[in-house]
Design an enzyme around this catalytic site. Sequence first.
Site, PDB file in Angstrom:
ATOM      1  N   ILE A  18       7.172 -21.902   4.144  1.00 18.36           N
ATOM      2  CA  ILE A  18       7.469 -20.489   4.415  1.00 18.36           C
ATOM      3  C   ILE A  18       8.808 -20.268   5.111  1.00 18.36           C
ATOM      4  O   ILE A  18       9.233 -19.139   5.320  1.00 18.36           O
ATOM      5  CB  ILE A  18       6.342 -19.823   5.243  1.00 18.36           C
ATOM      6  N   GLY A  19       9.494 -21.368   5.463  1.00 16.04           N
ATOM      7  CA  GLY A  19      10.787 -21.190   6.113  1.00 16.04           C
ATOM      8  C   GLY A  19      11.486 -22.514   6.359  1.00 16.04           C
ATOM      9  O   GLY A  19      10.888 -23.587   6.284  1.00 16.04           O
ATOM     10  N   GLY A  21      14.988 -24.208   8.808  1.00 19.69           N
ATOM     11  CA  GLY A  21      16.023 -23.977   9.816  1.00 19.69           C
ATOM     12  C   GLY A  21      16.904 -25.198   9.938  1.00 19.69           C
ATOM     13  O   GLY A  21      16.818 -26.132   9.137  1.00 19.69           O
ATOM     14  N   GLY A  22      17.762 -25.200  10.951  1.00 16.13           N
ATOM     15  CA  GLY A  22      18.687 -26.308  11.140  1.00 16.13           C
ATOM     16  C   GLY A  22      17.994 -27.608  11.477  1.00 16.13           C
ATOM     17  O   GLY A  22      18.441 -28.685  11.085  1.00 16.13           O
ATOM     18  N   ASP A 135      18.369 -20.327  23.076  1.00 15.51           N
ATOM     19  CA  ASP A 135      18.783 -20.008  21.698  1.00 15.51           C
ATOM     20  C   ASP A 135      18.177 -18.680  21.253  1.00 15.51           C
ATOM     21  O   ASP A 135      17.634 -18.572  20.153  1.00 15.51           O
ATOM     22  CB  ASP A 135      18.358 -21.141  20.758  1.00 15.51           C
TER      23      ASP A 135
END
Length: 275
Positions: A18-19, A21-22, A135
């Site tokens: 579903i996703g 990132g880095g 962050d």
Amino acid sequence: MIKIGMMIGDRYEILEKIGTGGMSDVYKAKCHKLNRYVAIKVLKQEFSENANFVSKFRIEAQAAAGLMHPNIVNVYDVGEENGIYYIVMELVEGITLKKYIEKKARLSYKEAVSIAIQVSMGIEAAHNNHIIHRDIKPQNILVGTDGVVKVTDFGIARAATASTMTTTANAAGSVHYFSPEQARGGYVDEKSDIYSLGITMFEMITGVLPFQGNNSVSIALMHINDELPDIRQYNPNCTRSLEGIIRKATMKKADERYASIDLLLADLIRARAEL
């Protein structure tokens, strides 16, 4: 290697990706032990192979697991299986604030203040537990379909900055929200989260990032040296009170910002009352 349909920890069935990132990929999974859906964040291979990062990642994830608040994505479990390091989290139905801003071009005054209040409440709960996010950015804020806003990835940013692998793909997106002290590689405390939230509020109300450049270094230097652009040139309807809140949150010198997140929160609540 994560595959759809596989079981992790003898209880989590991976359903779909579903996703990404880095530092990690995120999957929707079903917990067969408690019969509920969860989100599982799996460290990418390059990070899993860094023993220093993994050690800090686990410590920070366990600390984040102690945070329970309506405006924080709750962490349920932390584990490792065959070199796969993962965090099991609350599954939030919705989209990131970044996508939400892109979808709406810019947010109304009322909506921006409402979201900022909820984010501040989540950050306040973390700061009260001596956890700094490091962050804060729209990519790490989830807007639920029920209207509830939640901050995610507490602790993970600290593990990243504390490890030897500080320059990641993740930093490229984060630099737009870095505090001047982060940009310098200096001491970071709660006021850095306040600055990043201020930049996020600027983006919500204007639809643009205040500092943009050709690379991460040039953007970092803008955070250190350049004054925040005039909010009213992008949104003439921004109230003086909200403009003042954003400017105070994003002062270059940390001691000129809000002394704590609860003071920022109090001003946001007052600004909402003015509506």
